[in-house]
Design a protein around this motif. Sequence first.
Motif, PDB file in Angstrom:
ATOM      1  N   ARG A  58       0.408  36.458   6.477  1.00 54.50           N
ATOM      2  CA  ARG A  58       1.470  36.165   6.313  1.00 54.50           C
ATOM      3  C   ARG A  58       1.377  34.989   5.382  1.00 54.50           C
ATOM      4  NH1 ARG A  58       6.447  39.201  10.034  1.00 54.50           N
ATOM      5  NH2 ARG A  58       4.948  41.188  10.267  1.00 54.50           N
ATOM      6  N   LEU A  59       0.664  34.681   4.538  1.00 58.99           N
ATOM      7  CA  LEU A  59       1.005  33.487   3.079  1.00 58.99           C
ATOM      8  C   LEU A  59       0.543  33.967   2.016  1.00 58.99           C
ATOM      9  CD1 LEU A  59      -1.874  31.544   5.069  1.00 58.99           C
ATOM     10  CD2 LEU A  59       0.454  30.991   5.240  1.00 58.99           C
ATOM     11  N   PRO A  60       0.794  33.077   1.035  1.00 59.88           N
ATOM     12  CA  PRO A  60       0.988  34.293  -0.005  1.00 59.88           C
ATOM     13  C   PRO A  60      -0.602  33.652  -1.046  1.00 59.88           C
ATOM     14  CG  PRO A  60       1.691  31.714  -0.035  1.00 59.88           C
ATOM     15  CD  PRO A  60       1.526  31.426   1.291  1.00 59.88           C
ATOM     16  N   TYR A  61      -0.310  34.745  -1.724  1.00 60.44           N
ATOM     17  CA  TYR A  61      -1.698  34.618  -2.773  1.00 60.44           C
ATOM     18  C   TYR A  61      -1.603  35.356  -4.180  1.00 60.44           C
ATOM     19  CZ  TYR A  61      -1.827  39.831  -1.968  1.00 60.44           C
ATOM     20  OH  TYR A  61      -1.575  41.174  -1.815  1.00 60.44           O
ATOM     21  N   VAL A  62      -2.427  35.512  -4.670  1.00 59.30           N
ATOM     22  CA  VAL A  62      -2.279  35.569  -5.619  1.00 59.30           C
ATOM     23  C   VAL A  62      -3.699  36.190  -6.357  1.00 59.30           C
ATOM     24  CG1 VAL A  62      -1.108  33.187  -7.131  1.00 59.30           C
ATOM     25  CG2 VAL A  62      -4.245  33.822  -7.110  1.00 59.30           C
ATOM     26  N   PRO A  63      -3.251  37.742  -7.319  1.00 58.49           N
ATOM     27  CA  PRO A  63      -4.196  38.656  -7.352  1.00 58.49           C
ATOM     28  C   PRO A  63      -5.776  38.108  -8.404  1.00 58.49           C
ATOM     29  CG  PRO A  63      -1.790  39.486  -8.386  1.00 58.49           C
ATOM     30  CD  PRO A  63      -2.332  38.339  -8.294  1.00 58.49           C
ATOM     31  N   SER A  80     -13.019  25.281  -4.520  1.00 54.67           N
ATOM     32  CA  SER A  80     -13.134  26.409  -3.358  1.00 54.67           C
ATOM     33  C   SER A  80     -12.401  27.213  -2.853  1.00 54.67           C
ATOM     34  CB  SER A  80     -14.333  25.322  -2.186  1.00 54.67           C
ATOM     35  OG  SER A  80     -12.706  24.250  -2.027  1.00 54.67           O
ATOM     36  N   LYS A  81     -11.797  28.044  -1.907  1.00 55.22           N
ATOM     37  CA  LYS A  81     -11.653  28.534  -1.588  1.00 55.22           C
ATOM     38  C   LYS A  81     -10.182  28.219  -0.585  1.00 55.22           C
ATOM     39  CE  LYS A  81     -10.696  31.322   3.124  1.00 55.22           C
ATOM     40  NZ  LYS A  81     -11.198  31.889   4.260  1.00 55.22           N
ATOM     41  N   ASP A  82     -10.641  27.056   0.154  1.00 53.46           N
ATOM     42  CA  ASP A  82      -8.773  26.173   0.596  1.00 53.46           C
ATOM     43  C   ASP A  82      -9.057  25.368  -0.037  1.00 53.46           C
ATOM     44  OD1 ASP A  82     -10.435  27.311   2.769  1.00 53.46           O
ATOM     45  OD2 ASP A  82     -11.945  25.203   3.216  1.00 53.46           O
ATOM     46  N   ASP A  83      -9.203  25.238  -1.554  1.00 53.31           N
ATOM     47  CA  ASP A  83      -8.532  24.093  -2.734  1.00 53.31           C
ATOM     48  C   ASP A  83      -7.336  24.957  -3.030  1.00 53.31           C
ATOM     49  OD1 ASP A  83      -9.782  21.927  -1.130  1.00 53.31           O
ATOM     50  OD2 ASP A  83     -11.538  21.577  -2.797  1.00 53.31           O
ATOM     51  N   PHE A  84      -8.506  26.185  -3.611  1.00 51.07           N
ATOM     52  CA  PHE A  84      -7.382  26.911  -4.625  1.00 51.07           C
ATOM     53  C   PHE A  84      -6.246  27.512  -3.692  1.00 51.07           C
ATOM     54  CE2 PHE A  84      -6.217  31.360  -5.831  1.00 51.07           C
ATOM     55  CZ  PHE A  84      -6.051  31.438  -7.550  1.00 51.07           C
ATOM     56  N   PHE A  85      -6.825  27.872  -2.344  1.00 52.02           N
ATOM     57  CA  PHE A  85      -5.307  28.017  -0.927  1.00 52.02           C
ATOM     58  C   PHE A  85      -4.549  27.202  -1.035  1.00 52.02           C
ATOM     59  CE2 PHE A  85      -7.769  32.275  -0.795  1.00 52.02           C
ATOM     60  CZ  PHE A  85      -6.711  33.249  -1.219  1.00 52.02           C
ATOM     61  N   THR A  86      -4.723  25.781  -1.433  1.00 52.47           N
ATOM     62  CA  THR A  86      -3.639  25.046  -0.801  1.00 52.47           C
ATOM     63  C   THR A  86      -2.577  24.609  -2.154  1.00 52.47           C
ATOM     64  OG1 THR A  86      -5.738  23.768   0.587  1.00 52.47           O
ATOM     65  CG2 THR A  86      -4.127  22.245  -1.035  1.00 52.47           C
ATOM     66  N   ILE A  87      -3.405  25.115  -3.513  1.00 52.80           N
ATOM     67  CA  ILE A  87      -2.433  24.766  -4.659  1.00 52.80           C
ATOM     68  C   ILE A  87      -1.796  25.706  -4.201  1.00 52.80           C
ATOM     69  CG2 ILE A  87      -2.455  25.376  -6.992  1.00 52.80           C
ATOM     70  CD1 ILE A  87      -5.101  23.529  -7.508  1.00 52.80           C
ATOM     71  N   ILE A  88      -2.465  27.335  -4.191  1.00 52.29           N
ATOM     72  CA  ILE A  88      -1.329  28.894  -3.544  1.00 52.29           C
ATOM     73  C   ILE A  88      -0.082  27.376  -3.036  1.00 52.29           C
ATOM     74  CG2 ILE A  88      -0.591  30.890  -3.000  1.00 52.29           C
ATOM     75  CD1 ILE A  88      -2.331  29.703  -5.846  1.00 52.29           C
ATOM     76  N   ASN A  89      -0.084  27.701  -1.740  1.00 48.49           N
ATOM     77  CA  ASN A  89       0.938  27.081  -0.653  1.00 48.49           C
ATOM     78  C   ASN A  89       1.368  25.953  -1.199  1.00 48.49           C
ATOM     79  OD1 ASN A  89      -0.855  28.643   0.371  1.00 48.49           O
ATOM     80  ND2 ASN A  89      -1.646  26.703   2.102  1.00 48.49           N
ATOM     81  N   ASP A  90       1.272  24.672  -2.305  1.00 50.37           N
ATOM     82  CA  ASP A  90       1.882  24.153  -2.091  1.00 50.37           C
ATOM     83  C   ASP A  90       3.078  24.959  -2.936  1.00 50.37           C
ATOM     84  OD1 ASP A  90       0.426  21.931  -0.723  1.00 50.37           O
ATOM     85  OD2 ASP A  90      -0.247  21.614  -2.207  1.00 50.37           O
ATOM     86  N   ALA A 115       5.947  26.549  -1.967  1.00 54.00           N
ATOM     87  CA  ALA A 115       6.802  26.044  -1.088  1.00 54.00           C
ATOM     88  C   ALA A 115       7.659  25.215  -1.997  1.00 54.00           C
ATOM     89  CB  ALA A 115       6.054  24.480  -0.147  1.00 54.00           C
ATOM     90  N   GLU A 116       6.840  24.828  -3.682  1.00 51.01           N
ATOM     91  CA  GLU A 116       8.377  23.792  -4.345  1.00 51.01           C
ATOM     92  C   GLU A 116       9.094  25.263  -4.546  1.00 51.01           C
ATOM     93  OE1 GLU A 116       5.229  22.885  -7.842  1.00 51.01           O
ATOM     94  OE2 GLU A 116       4.961  21.020  -6.387  1.00 51.01           O
ATOM     95  N   SER A 117       8.180  26.411  -5.197  1.00 52.94           N
ATOM     96  CA  SER A 117       9.832  27.602  -5.344  1.00 52.94           C
ATOM     97  C   SER A 117      10.079  27.802  -4.402  1.00 52.94           C
ATOM     98  CB  SER A 117       8.427  29.227  -5.541  1.00 52.94           C
ATOM     99  OG  SER A 117       8.261  29.791  -4.372  1.00 52.94           O
ATOM    100  N   GLN A 118      10.307  27.389  -3.183  1.00 48.38           N
ATOM    101  CA  GLN A 118      11.144  28.206  -2.091  1.00 48.38           C
ATOM    102  C   GLN A 118      12.183  27.097  -1.550  1.00 48.38           C
ATOM    103  OE1 GLN A 118      11.048  31.297   0.089  1.00 48.38           O
ATOM    104  NE2 GLN A 118      10.015  32.072  -1.577  1.00 48.38           N
TER     105      GLN A 118
END
Length: 769
Positions: A592-597, A749-759, A762-765
């Motif tokens: 249940r984590l955010p992601y993008v197409p 990398s996968k981890d760096d990309f999804f760190t940006i998505i998570n951040d 969080a900012e939008s919330q």
Amino acid sequence: MTKTVKAHTDNALTELKRIPVLPLAAVMAAILGISALTAYVYLDAVVADSKETLMDQLDRSAKLSSSYLRNRLRFVRILAQEASTELSDTPTERELLDLSRKLQLINTAGIFADVGFIDSRYDYYTCKGEKIPLEELPGIERAFKGETGISLPFHDAASNERRIIFFSPVVVDGSVRAVIAGSQPTNILEEQFTQDFMKGMGRCYFIDFQGNIILYSRSSPYRDKKALFDILAAYTEVPETGYEELRRQALDFRDSNDRITSVANKKGGSLILGYKSFPDYPDWKILCIIDQDSILRGSFTLLGKIYLFSAFLLTGVLILLAIIFLQRSKSRSRLYQVAFIDEVTDGWNYTYFKKNASSLIDADDRYFIFRLDIAHFKYINRSLGNDTGNLVLKAVYDCIRSHEGSNPCLLASRVINDEFIALCRDDDPANPDPAKQLIAELNRLPKARGFSCNLQYYIGASRVPPGETDLERTTDFAYVAQKNYEKAAVKKQYLFDTAMFRASHMEDIIESHMEEALLAGEFRVFLQPKVDIATGRTVNAEALIRWDSPRFGFMSPDEFVPLFERNGFIQRLDFYVLDTVCSWMKERIKQRLPYVPISVNQSRLHCYNNEYITQVLDITTRHSVPFRDIEFEITESVVLENIETLARYFAALRSLGFKISIDDFGSGNTALSFLKSLDVDIVKIDKSLIDDAESSHKRRTMMKHIIAMSHELGMEVVCEGVETRSQLDIVRSMGCDIVQGYYYSKALSKDDFFTIINDEFAESQASIC
């Protein structure tokens, strides 16, 4: 006179009496006995060999047919899963007809002849708006019990064809509301799979688990028979114990897996019966019936001659020797043909070329070796058929072999598959283009022969050093030049030089390690963000492949993708990227984590893969990824080359919910009107336009019109390769929706990309709160 005649007669009788009759009779009897024993052993070996050959053919046919059925059942199961989200609890006739038409859009690749629904009254609603009652068709009731399978054949009155149905239940809230049905004419399957075994002597039948005949051999004389028992009764002699024994034999065959046996036929001879189960679909089995006498007929003829000659051996030695001599001559001729004649081109093979090319070299003349490989020939075979492919190979060989005039061909052969080699005289050793005239003739070949396909060639040549008679090294150099010509993008040189050797050696090393690298996980997937200009947030990403090799170091796509495009490995790499991306999405969804197409690039080679859509669905459904979150990027040049095939694939993929984008748009000679014919969602403007936009008014005007027309056609616009603030301002002023490039981020990398998505999430919330 009378005395003289009598004397001669007495002398003759005396000589006859001296002949050792008994020893000769014993020798004759021994020869006849040995001949009879040899005949018996030989015929027994022929029958045993025929049974083994039949089992091998049954095994290949069962595997091929099983794969075909498995793919169709998997596809209809996927359609049923998709339909379950759209059907109501009590679907109406109009609802079923409408959904049937939608299914036909997904079926544009032609997997089924017709796709539709079957309701609880056993009425079949086709995509053509027809309703066909199937209440008496055995097997369909299994679908309403939750099974996926194949029906017995039925007669379709509308098309006047005998058909079978692949079915799968549509389950809504735990109950079967309807059944997805994909129909296929049986004559198509019979053409593909019920081949006449053993050079036309065998008759083949497909049988279900109840003993019903599904498919008939094309030349079967008993197409009116409906069951295994009826077929055996038609072919075989009824046992003395009556029909009950025959019925027991039929049940034994139906319940067995792999079996070869002999039974008596109605003519007093024997039949060979072969039975084989399908590996992946145990409900079906394949039966082949062969007249054993037909197999032995040729052997009887040969053995009869040998027996006859043996019987008259003492009086027909000369005749026997003459026959042996003729047979040996024919065998030698046959062996010579097998050894030196190419079976496809009817010309010399490579063995003959290597054996005889050197003998044609004269010390006073100069020569060069010419090599040719037909580009993408396997796709010509796949799309036009092997027969047409063989005609193309023969035409190319004839064109090379018959070349005269400047630098004539002295000897040519097919090396292997679609590769050819020739020894040509070099009339002008200073000419840098010795094969010019021959290449021109090859380029005119498709039009001259009326082929429906264009032919492209990878060519190479190397001059034979003066006085050289060993052509092995020159042949290798010509091969290196051919491979260099194949990989060259713009400036193509086919005449060998030393620089080519160094480059080809590196490619050979890469190619030998690619399979091992894929299994070892050396290919890594990176994600480059696509950013919404208006919000500055990441709304998408492009999956990019890199090779992190312990042997070669970190390699960019430009260093290996062109090679993989040529050898076909790129298709496996594309599916590897898609599978990796889907597994990441599945992990994010599960947690249940955010992601993008995410968009994935697709090679031009998929255009020739009839199972492409099925393979895409297999990967995405296995990971339970929403189709709308997967975007397929196809370059502009690939679309232009394969527009008709891609139009069908685009329609099928978009009808399922996938997104389609045209990559590198504007990099070629595309007219803006081309956009109107594209059934796509996104246009990605090529980096070359953006690079020139700052200094070229024409480029800015062109970009502005592309963006405007794309928006008018309902397409989203992405500008890739944006690296500076001024470039960002330019594309923003033109109304571009999304940008991609180093200004915002490199590939991560996968981890760096999804760190940006998570951040960002969080900012939008936080801003909402």
